[in-house]
Design a protein around this motif. Structure first.
Motif, mmCIF file in Angstrom:
data_model
loop_
_atom_site.group_PDB
_atom_site.id
_atom_site.type_symbol
_atom_site.label_atom_id
_atom_site.label_comp_id
_atom_site.label_asym_id
_atom_site.label_seq_id
_atom_site.Cartn_x
_atom_site.Cartn_y
_atom_site.Cartn_z
ATOM 1 N N ALA A 1 0.857 -1.176 0.000
ATOM 2 C CA ALA A 1 0.000 0.000 0.000
ATOM 3 C C ALA A 1 0.897 1.231 0.000
ATOM 4 C CB ALA A 1 -0.900 0.010 1.235
ATOM 5 N N THR A 2 0.342 2.370 -0.404
ATOM 6 C CA THR A 2 1.117 3.614 -0.350
ATOM 7 C C THR A 2 0.839 4.374 0.939
ATOM 8 O OG1 THR A 2 -0.617 4.557 -1.771
ATOM 9 C CG2 THR A 2 1.443 3.896 -2.821
ATOM 10 N N THR A 3 0.025 3.802 1.809
ATOM 11 C CA THR A 3 -0.069 4.267 3.191
ATOM 12 C C THR A 3 0.866 3.402 4.036
ATOM 13 O OG1 THR A 3 -2.030 2.850 3.282
ATOM 14 C CG2 THR A 3 -2.401 5.224 3.175
ATOM 15 N N THR A 4 1.091 3.793 5.278
ATOM 16 C CA THR A 4 1.954 3.006 6.153
ATOM 17 C C THR A 4 1.449 1.577 6.267
ATOM 18 O OG1 THR A 4 2.513 5.008 7.392
ATOM 19 C CG2 THR A 4 2.991 2.915 8.452
ATOM 20 N N THR A 5 0.132 1.414 6.243
ATOM 21 C CA THR A 5 -0.485 0.082 6.183
ATOM 22 C C THR A 5 -1.772 0.200 5.389
ATOM 23 O OG1 THR A 5 -1.129 -1.847 7.497
ATOM 24 C CG2 THR A 5 -1.912 0.299 8.260
ATOM 25 N N ALA A 6 -2.290 -0.919 4.926
ATOM 26 C CA ALA A 6 -3.558 -0.911 4.192
ATOM 27 C C ALA A 6 -4.726 -0.718 5.156
ATOM 28 C CB ALA A 6 -3.731 -2.224 3.426
ATOM 29 N N ALA A 7 -5.786 -0.082 4.681
ATOM 30 C CA ALA A 7 -6.974 0.110 5.516
ATOM 31 C C ALA A 7 -7.524 -1.236 5.984
ATOM 32 C CB ALA A 7 -8.039 0.877 4.739
ATOM 33 N N GLY A 8 -7.457 -2.226 5.110
ATOM 34 C CA GLY A 8 -7.963 -3.541 5.471
ATOM 35 C C GLY A 8 -7.234 -4.164 6.643
ATOM 36 N N LYS A 9 -5.962 -3.805 6.839
ATOM 37 C CA LYS A 9 -5.224 -4.358 7.977
ATOM 38 C C LYS A 9 -5.751 -3.789 9.288
ATOM 39 C CE LYS A 9 -0.934 -5.949 5.937
ATOM 40 N NZ LYS A 9 0.547 -5.918 5.987
ATOM 41 N N VAL A 10 -6.213 -2.541 9.253
ATOM 42 C CA VAL A 10 -6.843 -1.972 10.445
ATOM 43 C C VAL A 10 -8.099 -2.770 10.763
ATOM 44 C CG1 VAL A 10 -7.897 0.093 11.436
ATOM 45 C CG2 VAL A 10 -5.887 0.300 9.953
ATOM 46 N N LYS A 11 -8.846 -3.154 9.725
ATOM 47 C CA LYS A 11 -10.038 -3.994 9.914
ATOM 48 C C LYS A 11 -9.663 -5.336 10.533
ATOM 49 C CE LYS A 11 -11.479 -6.202 6.347
ATOM 50 N NZ LYS A 11 -12.014 -6.506 5.001
ATOM 51 N N VAL A 12 -8.562 -5.937 10.054
ATOM 52 C CA VAL A 12 -8.127 -7.227 10.594
ATOM 53 C C VAL A 12 -7.741 -7.092 12.057
ATOM 54 C CG1 VAL A 12 -6.346 -9.015 10.438
ATOM 55 C CG2 VAL A 12 -7.434 -8.171 8.362
ATOM 56 N N TYR A 13 -7.037 -6.020 12.427
ATOM 57 C CA TYR A 13 -6.660 -5.804 13.831
ATOM 58 C C TYR A 13 -7.912 -5.629 14.684
ATOM 59 C CZ TYR A 13 -1.569 -5.617 13.590
ATOM 60 O OH TYR A 13 -0.246 -5.955 13.472
ATOM 61 N N ASP A 14 -8.932 -4.963 14.134
ATOM 62 C CA ASP A 14 -10.182 -4.801 14.882
ATOM 63 C C ASP A 14 -10.878 -6.151 15.049
ATOM 64 O OD1 ASP A 14 -12.413 -3.422 16.076
ATOM 65 O OD2 ASP A 14 -13.457 -3.659 14.170
ATOM 66 N N LEU A 15 -10.922 -6.954 13.990
ATOM 67 C CA LEU A 15 -11.544 -8.273 14.082
ATOM 68 C C LEU A 15 -10.867 -9.148 15.125
ATOM 69 C CD1 LEU A 15 -12.132 -9.051 10.288
ATOM 70 C CD2 LEU A 15 -13.917 -8.733 12.019
ATOM 71 N N ASN A 16 -9.549 -8.988 15.274
ATOM 72 C CA ASN A 16 -8.785 -9.790 16.224
ATOM 73 C C ASN A 16 -8.557 -9.091 17.561
ATOM 74 O OD1 ASN A 16 -7.589 -12.410 14.794
ATOM 75 N ND2 ASN A 16 -7.580 -10.755 13.278
ATOM 76 N N ASN A 17 -9.103 -7.852 17.693
ATOM 77 C CA ASN A 17 -8.955 -7.056 18.918
ATOM 78 C C ASN A 17 -7.482 -6.918 19.314
ATOM 79 O OD1 ASN A 17 -10.014 -5.452 20.976
ATOM 80 N ND2 ASN A 17 -10.041 -7.159 22.424
ATOM 81 N N ARG A 18 -6.627 -6.590 18.335
ATOM 82 C CA ARG A 18 -5.191 -6.401 18.566
ATOM 83 C C ARG A 18 -4.850 -4.922 18.519
ATOM 84 N NH1 ARG A 18 -2.189 -9.643 14.104
ATOM 85 N NH2 ARG A 18 -0.382 -8.704 15.151
ATOM 86 N N GLN A 19 -3.983 -4.478 19.422
ATOM 87 C CA GLN A 19 -3.576 -3.080 19.462
ATOM 88 C C GLN A 19 -2.855 -2.699 18.177
ATOM 89 O OE1 GLN A 19 -0.569 -1.946 22.396
ATOM 90 N NE2 GLN A 19 -1.737 -0.105 22.855
#
Length: 360
Positions: free
Chosen positions: A177-195
């Protein structure tokens, strides 16, 4: 739980069937989505079904329309995606680019009127498997990137992928991604309740957010704050990441005549498609080198990179594509991890669509 990839494949297939997707388009989509999950890109595989369901119910996503070539030269083509999911038209576009590259040395295909296409690296790998160098860029629907010195998002996580074939080694594959991380990875962290790692998501004051639910809300629901550009800080590194995102949009959006999200979001009417654009380029190494020379040289380059002394002997030096290939082998053996929260969401889709639930 870890689910065998065959079962994940069957689950995606029955859901898309229940929505009435054309069989040939469905087969290509399922293949791309399962391959994405096997590679460990959890943000862009089966977890995207909730978004696709929403677009389908809104009427913006067409599941029966096939890609259509609008104009073509010896080495370029413009393809209309028919407002369908991006997977079929992207596989079509990259294969068309490789076909032209085999005939003319290079092939470039632009796609307009598409939707989300999953992981860019899946399509770059198509070129590498066929003995060509492949590059993929895409515009995005979401507006999530906060520009350097900005407090509100303007661009999306515009992806860039590049793949090159080797002989002894798996292909070199950069997928980012051209962001530090992909937006979808934020979704994955939310699904897994990871900081969240500090610096991925910024609030309206430009301060880092690490709470996964707050980060998800900022990225997907709020008009201020968002994802930092690649490079994060200092300012110059961030500016280069922002410029890279602009370059990707110019190729994957402006060049092919697709929409720019901040403008579309002001003018889009109910039922209008997302009109996402993609860009596919293939280069035949045989246009520059004798057959096999490029692949042999790339093998030598990869050997040198792997032989570099490691700062930590327990963590050998990797090249792009190594982590995904290793993860793919693990998941073929052990299954694809499905968090309980995602499993609940998939069950809900099955109940609403009448599709059989097959994950467990």
């Amino acid at each position: 739980m870890n689910v065998p990839h065959e079962r994940v494949r069957a689950q995606i297939e029955v859901i898309l069937q229940s929505w009435g997707m054309a069989p040939d388009l469905l087969a290509t989509t399922v293949e791309a989505m399962v391959e994405t999950d096997l590679l460990g890109v959890d943000s862009h595989g089966i977890s995207m079904l909730m978004t696709y369901e929403k677009r389908w119910h809104e009427g913006t996503l067409k599941l029966q329309v096939h890609p259509r070539i609008e104009k073509q030269t010896a080495c370029t083509a413009l393809v209309d995606g028919g407002a369908g999911l991006g997977h079929p038209v992207s596989a079509f576009g990259m294969n068309l680019a490789v076909d032209m590259a085999k005939a003319a040395g290079v092939g470039i295909v632009g796609v307009r009127n598409s939707h989300h296409f999953g992981a860019a690296g899946v399509y770059a790998r198509i070129a590498a498997r066929r003995g060509a160098i492949g590059m993929v860029t895409s515009a995005t629907r979401g507006v999530t990137m906060v520009p350097t010195r900005g407090a509100a998002p303007v661009l999306g996580t515009n992806p860039l992928a590049f793949a090159a074939p080797a002989k002894r080694h798996p292909p070199f594959v950069l997928d980012m991604a051209t962001t530090t991380t992909a937006a979808g990875k934020v979704k994955v962290y939310d699904l897994n309740n990871r900081q969240l790692p500090s610096g991925w998501v910024l609030d309206a004051k430009g301060q880092p957010v690490t709470d996964p639910k707050q980060g998800f809300d900022i990225v997907f629901n709020q008009p201020e704050g968002g994802l930092s550009p690649l490079g994060g800080s200092p300012e110059m590194a961030s500016a280069k990441g922002y410029g890279l995102a602009m370059m990707v949009h110019i190729l994957g959006g402006t060049l092919v005549g697709s929409s720019f999200s901040p403008i579309r979001n002001r003018t889009q009417k109910p039922g209008d498609p997302d009109d996402i654009g993609h860009f596919f380029m293939a280069i035949d190494p045989a246009a520059f080198r004798a057959p096999g020379e490029f692949e042999n040289d790339l093998d030598d380059v990869i050997d040198v990179m792997h032989a570099t002394p490691a700062a930590d002997p327990s963590k050998p030096v990797l090249v792009a594509g190594d982590p995904e290939e290793a993860e793919r082998q693990r998941r073929l053996r052990d299954g694809i991890p499905i968090p309980a929260s995602l499993d609940t969401l998939i069950r809900g889709i099955c109940e609403r669509s009448g599709a059989a639930y097959l994950l467990s």
